[in-house]
Write an enzyme that holds these catalytic residues in place. Structure first.
Site, PDB file in Angstrom:
ATOM      1  N   GLY A  16       0.799  -1.234   0.000  1.00 25.30           N
ATOM      2  CA  GLY A  16       0.000   0.000   0.000  1.00 25.30           C
ATOM      3  C   GLY A  16       0.821   1.267   0.000  1.00 25.30           C
ATOM      4  O   GLY A  16       0.472   2.243   0.668  1.00 25.30           O
ATOM      5  N   SER A  18       1.448   3.350  -2.515  1.00 22.44           N
ATOM      6  CA  SER A  18       1.167   4.375  -3.532  1.00 22.44           C
ATOM      7  C   SER A  18       0.814   5.702  -2.869  1.00 22.44           C
ATOM      8  O   SER A  18       1.143   6.770  -3.395  1.00 22.44           O
ATOM      9  CB  SER A  18       0.016   3.930  -4.440  1.00 22.44           C
ATOM     10  OG  SER A  18      -1.148   3.695  -3.673  1.00 22.44           O
ATOM     11  N   GLY A  52      17.166   8.441  -5.226  1.00 25.06           N
ATOM     12  CA  GLY A  52      18.257   8.896  -4.359  1.00 25.06           C
ATOM     13  C   GLY A  52      18.516   7.985  -3.165  1.00 25.06           C
ATOM     14  O   GLY A  52      19.179   8.382  -2.210  1.00 25.06           O
ATOM     15  N   GLY A  55      19.916   2.248  -3.919  1.00 23.58           N
ATOM     16  CA  GLY A  55      19.615   0.812  -3.951  1.00 23.58           C
ATOM     17  C   GLY A  55      19.008   0.266  -2.674  1.00 23.58           C
ATOM     18  O   GLY A  55      18.717  -0.926  -2.590  1.00 23.58           O
ATOM     19  N   SER A 142      -7.729  -0.988  12.182  1.00 20.44           N
ATOM     20  CA  SER A 142      -8.426   0.282  12.385  1.00 20.44           C
ATOM     21  C   SER A 142      -8.950   0.326  13.803  1.00 20.44           C
ATOM     22  O   SER A 142      -9.198  -0.718  14.409  1.00 20.44           O
ATOM     23  CB  SER A 142      -9.604   0.374  11.417  1.00 20.44           C
ATOM     24  OG  SER A 142     -10.383   1.524  11.679  1.00 20.44           O
ATOM     25  N   TYR A 155     -16.672  -3.016   6.620  1.00 22.95           N
ATOM     26  CA  TYR A 155     -15.245  -2.674   6.701  1.00 22.95           C
ATOM     27  C   TYR A 155     -14.709  -2.987   8.104  1.00 22.95           C
ATOM     28  O   TYR A 155     -13.653  -3.615   8.260  1.00 22.95           O
ATOM     29  CB  TYR A 155     -15.073  -1.187   6.359  1.00 22.95           C
ATOM     30  CG  TYR A 155     -13.731  -0.598   6.695  1.00 22.95           C
ATOM     31  CD1 TYR A 155     -12.617  -0.874   5.891  1.00 22.95           C
ATOM     32  CD2 TYR A 155     -13.563   0.236   7.794  1.00 22.95           C
ATOM     33  CE1 TYR A 155     -11.370  -0.327   6.196  1.00 22.95           C
ATOM     34  CE2 TYR A 155     -12.330   0.787   8.097  1.00 22.95           C
ATOM     35  CZ  TYR A 155     -11.233   0.506   7.298  1.00 22.95           C
ATOM     36  OH  TYR A 155     -10.000   1.045   7.597  1.00 22.95           O
ATOM     37  N   ALA A 157     -15.901  -5.094  10.205  1.00 21.15           N
ATOM     38  CA  ALA A 157     -15.884  -6.550  10.388  1.00 21.15           C
ATOM     39  C   ALA A 157     -14.639  -7.145   9.735  1.00 21.15           C
ATOM     40  O   ALA A 157     -14.013  -8.056  10.294  1.00 21.15           O
ATOM     41  CB  ALA A 157     -17.149  -7.168   9.789  1.00 21.15           C
ATOM     42  N   LYS A 159     -11.799  -5.713   9.355  1.00 23.12           N
ATOM     43  CA  LYS A 159     -10.637  -5.348  10.172  1.00 23.12           C
ATOM     44  C   LYS A 159     -10.623  -6.144  11.484  1.00 23.12           C
ATOM     45  O   LYS A 159      -9.565  -6.527  11.979  1.00 23.12           O
ATOM     46  CB  LYS A 159     -10.646  -3.838  10.453  1.00 23.12           C
ATOM     47  CG  LYS A 159     -10.482  -2.983   9.189  1.00 23.12           C
ATOM     48  CD  LYS A 159      -9.117  -3.195   8.570  1.00 23.12           C
ATOM     49  CE  LYS A 159      -8.802  -2.206   7.473  1.00 23.12           C
ATOM     50  NZ  LYS A 159      -7.429  -2.273   6.994  1.00 23.12           N
TER      51      LYS A 159
HETATM   52  N1  LIG Z   1      -6.786   7.015   6.928  1.00 21.72           N
HETATM   53  C1  LIG Z   1      -7.492   6.648   7.969  1.00 21.72           C
HETATM   54  O1  LIG Z   1      -8.177   7.467   8.610  1.00 21.72           O
HETATM   55  C2  LIG Z   1      -7.470   5.212   8.418  1.00 21.72           C
HETATM   56  C3  LIG Z   1      -8.174   4.901   9.592  1.00 21.72           C
HETATM   57  C4  LIG Z   1      -8.174   3.589  10.049  1.00 21.72           C
HETATM   58  C5  LIG Z   1      -7.466   2.631   9.349  1.00 21.72           C
HETATM   59  N2  LIG Z   1      -6.797   2.967   8.203  1.00 21.72           N
HETATM   60  C6  LIG Z   1      -6.058   1.897   7.531  1.00 21.72           C
HETATM   61  O2  LIG Z   1      -4.734   2.324   7.268  1.00 21.72           O
HETATM   62  C7  LIG Z   1      -4.235   1.608   6.133  1.00 21.72           C
HETATM   63  C8  LIG Z   1      -3.603   2.581   5.157  1.00 21.72           C
HETATM   64  O3  LIG Z   1      -4.650   3.358   4.578  1.00 21.72           O
HETATM   65  P1  LIG Z   1      -4.412   4.878   4.190  1.00 21.72           P
HETATM   66  O4  LIG Z   1      -5.202   5.683   5.139  1.00 21.72           O
HETATM   67  O5  LIG Z   1      -2.991   5.158   4.009  1.00 21.72           O
HETATM   68  O6  LIG Z   1      -5.214   4.924   2.801  1.00 21.72           O
HETATM   69  P2  LIG Z   1      -4.766   5.100   1.283  1.00 21.72           P
HETATM   70  O7  LIG Z   1      -3.944   6.322   1.100  1.00 21.72           O
HETATM   71  O8  LIG Z   1      -6.036   4.972   0.509  1.00 21.72           O
HETATM   72  O9  LIG Z   1      -3.846   3.827   1.019  1.00 21.72           O
HETATM   73  C9  LIG Z   1      -4.409   2.557   0.846  1.00 21.72           C
HETATM   74  C10 LIG Z   1      -3.451   1.715   0.054  1.00 21.72           C
HETATM   75  O10 LIG Z   1      -4.030   0.423  -0.155  1.00 21.72           O
HETATM   76  C11 LIG Z   1      -3.783   0.043  -1.489  1.00 21.72           C
HETATM   77  N3  LIG Z   1      -4.708  -0.960  -1.962  1.00 21.72           N
HETATM   78  C12 LIG Z   1      -6.047  -0.859  -2.125  1.00 21.72           C
HETATM   79  N4  LIG Z   1      -6.547  -2.007  -2.639  1.00 21.72           N
HETATM   80  C13 LIG Z   1      -5.481  -2.847  -2.802  1.00 21.72           C
HETATM   81  C14 LIG Z   1      -5.334  -4.161  -3.299  1.00 21.72           C
HETATM   82  N5  LIG Z   1      -6.386  -4.867  -3.748  1.00 21.72           N
HETATM   83  N6  LIG Z   1      -4.098  -4.712  -3.343  1.00 21.72           N
HETATM   84  C15 LIG Z   1      -3.017  -4.019  -2.905  1.00 21.72           C
HETATM   85  N7  LIG Z   1      -3.100  -2.758  -2.427  1.00 21.72           N
HETATM   86  C16 LIG Z   1      -4.318  -2.183  -2.380  1.00 21.72           C
HETATM   87  C17 LIG Z   1      -3.931   1.341  -2.249  1.00 21.72           C
HETATM   88  O11 LIG Z   1      -3.332   1.202  -3.508  1.00 21.72           O
HETATM   89  P3  LIG Z   1      -3.955   1.857  -4.850  1.00 21.72           P
HETATM   90  O12 LIG Z   1      -3.353   3.217  -4.912  1.00 21.72           O
HETATM   91  O13 LIG Z   1      -3.482   0.960  -5.917  1.00 21.72           O
HETATM   92  O14 LIG Z   1      -5.452   1.865  -4.692  1.00 21.72           O
HETATM   93  C18 LIG Z   1      -3.161   2.285  -1.328  1.00 21.72           C
HETATM   94  O15 LIG Z   1      -1.777   2.204  -1.562  1.00 21.72           O
HETATM   95  C19 LIG Z   1      -5.424   0.810   5.573  1.00 21.72           C
HETATM   96  O16 LIG Z   1      -5.356  -0.506   6.065  1.00 21.72           O
HETATM   97  C20 LIG Z   1      -6.630   1.502   6.182  1.00 21.72           C
HETATM   98  O17 LIG Z   1      -7.717   0.612   6.317  1.00 21.72           O
HETATM   99  C21 LIG Z   1      -6.784   4.234   7.733  1.00 21.72           C
END
Ligand SMILES: NC(=O)c1ccc[n+]([C@@H]2O[C@H](COP(=O)([O-])OP(=O)(O)OC[C@H]3O[C@@H](n4cnc5c(N)ncnc54)[C@H](OP(=O)(O)O)[C@@H]3O)[C@@H](O)[C@H]2O)c1
Length: 285
Positions: A16, A18, A52, A55, A142, A155, A157, A159
């Site tokens: 994840g 990206s 940068g 490697g 989460s 969602y 559930a 997690k």
């Molecule tokens: N942000 C919050 O408030 C929050 C709160 C509670 C928990 N979380 C958890 O924190 C973690 C990181 O989320 P984030 O907040 O950083 O969100 P984010 O910026 O949306 O990052 C989610 C990442 O998951 C990747 N992803 C989605 N579907 C995928 C798949 N099928 N295979 C591989 N990668 C996939 C996305 O890649 P693509 O770019 O290819 O879609 C992206 O890199 C997640 O587990 C999320 O549930 C976040």
């Protein structure tokens, strides 16, 4: 910080990367001199992290629903760095809708990515970590894994299922020198709401006051109290590299509040109905 036999920092396999917390963690580890396999579904989305880094940062495609792609990313990590010290799963998907609005197909996809994807990741790294007799597996779940929320119950559930998987895993792999951490973020400013705002296809006005409110909230800009993704990444780094990393690591005061509120509510229910509970017992001999 985990040591390794061939110099340099510890070796981290991340999903994840990206955007969001995964991206911030990859950048933080790069700046800390660690060695990182940064993965994303589309490898071009993550290449810039390696700029940068001499490697120390490799990149690879990884799709959580595809066992072969996960295996290839794990193999590429071993090719590049010879070991895997940390797996940190930051990739995940979301789904907004009431339980009744969400279809079985939508739930199946959610669980395929979040739960089975985690299982696939663990399968891919455990043989290496067992052979090393060291390693650490951390998956981002989460605060909602501890307390289901209206409009995102599916969602939550998914997690919660990961939490339970990791709790059992932690006991199974302790004897191999492998640690496990459930990382529970609260609200963090990332792309997640934009992506998680993928709604159930079905909409029912009956749920406007519950799931509808969540849908509206998720479609709005993050509130000012949302944590910064790099501060979440630093929290993960500090937690996982502590001398004794925790099984549960909350990120953000809101995450701690929700988990404590849940624990108090469970305790209150147990106490209130204790008499009923304890009268459930074996047939008197
Ligand atoms: N942000 C919050 O408030 C929050 C709160 C509670 C928990 N979380 C958890 O924190 C973690 C990181 O989320 P984030 O907040 O950083 O969100 P984010 O910026 O949306 O990052 C989610 C990442 O998951 C990747 N992803 C989605 N579907 C995928 C798949 N099928 N295979 C591989 N990668 C996939 C996305 O890649 P693509 O770019 O290819 O879609 C992206 O890199 C997640 O587990 C999320 O549930 C976040």
């Amino acid at each position: 910080m985990a040591e390794n036999g061939n110099g340099g920092g510890a070796v981290w396999l991340l999903t994840g990367c990206s955007t969001g917390i995964g991206r911030a963690l990859a950048e933080t580890l790069r700046d800390e001199g660690q060695r990182v396999m940064a993965t994303a579904r589309t490898v071009d989305d993550v290449r810039a992290v390696a700029d940068g880094a001499d490697g120390r940062i490799a990149v690879h495609a990884l799709e959580l629903t595809d066992e072969a792609s996960i295996g290839a990313a794990a193999a590429a990590t071993l090719d590049a760095f010879g070991r895997i010290d940390y797996l940190v799963g930051c990739g995940s998907t979301g789904l907004v809708g009431s339980v009744e609005e969400c279809s079985v197909d939508e739930m199946q996809h959610l669980f395929d990515v979040n739960v089975l994807g985690t299982h696939r990741l663990i399968h891919a790294v455990l043989p290496t970590m067992r052979a090393q007799r060291s390693g650490h597996i951390a998956i981002l779940t989460s605060k909602g894994a501890f307390q289901g929320q209206p409009g995102v119950a599916g969602y939550c559930a998914s997690k919660a299922a990961v939490n339970a998987l990791l709790e059992g895993l932690a006991i199974e792999v302790a004897e191999f020198g492998i640690g496990v951490t459930i990382v529970a973020p609260g609200l963090v400013r990332t792309n997640f709401h934009a992506k998680a705002s993928r709604s159930s296809e079905k909409r029912m006005p009956e749920y406007d006051a519950s799931a509808g409110v969540t849908r509206e909230y998720i479609n709005s800009p993050y509130p000012p109290e949302a944590a910064d993704a790099h501060s979440a990444a630093r929290g993960i780094l500090r937690g996982l590299t502590a001398p004794e990393p925790p099984l549960n690591l909350a990120l953000g005061a809101d995450a701690i509040d929700m988990i404590r509120t849940k624990m108090a509510a469970v305790e209150a229910d147990l106490a209130r109905f204790e008499q009923v509970s304890v009268e459930v017992r074996p047939v008197a001999g």
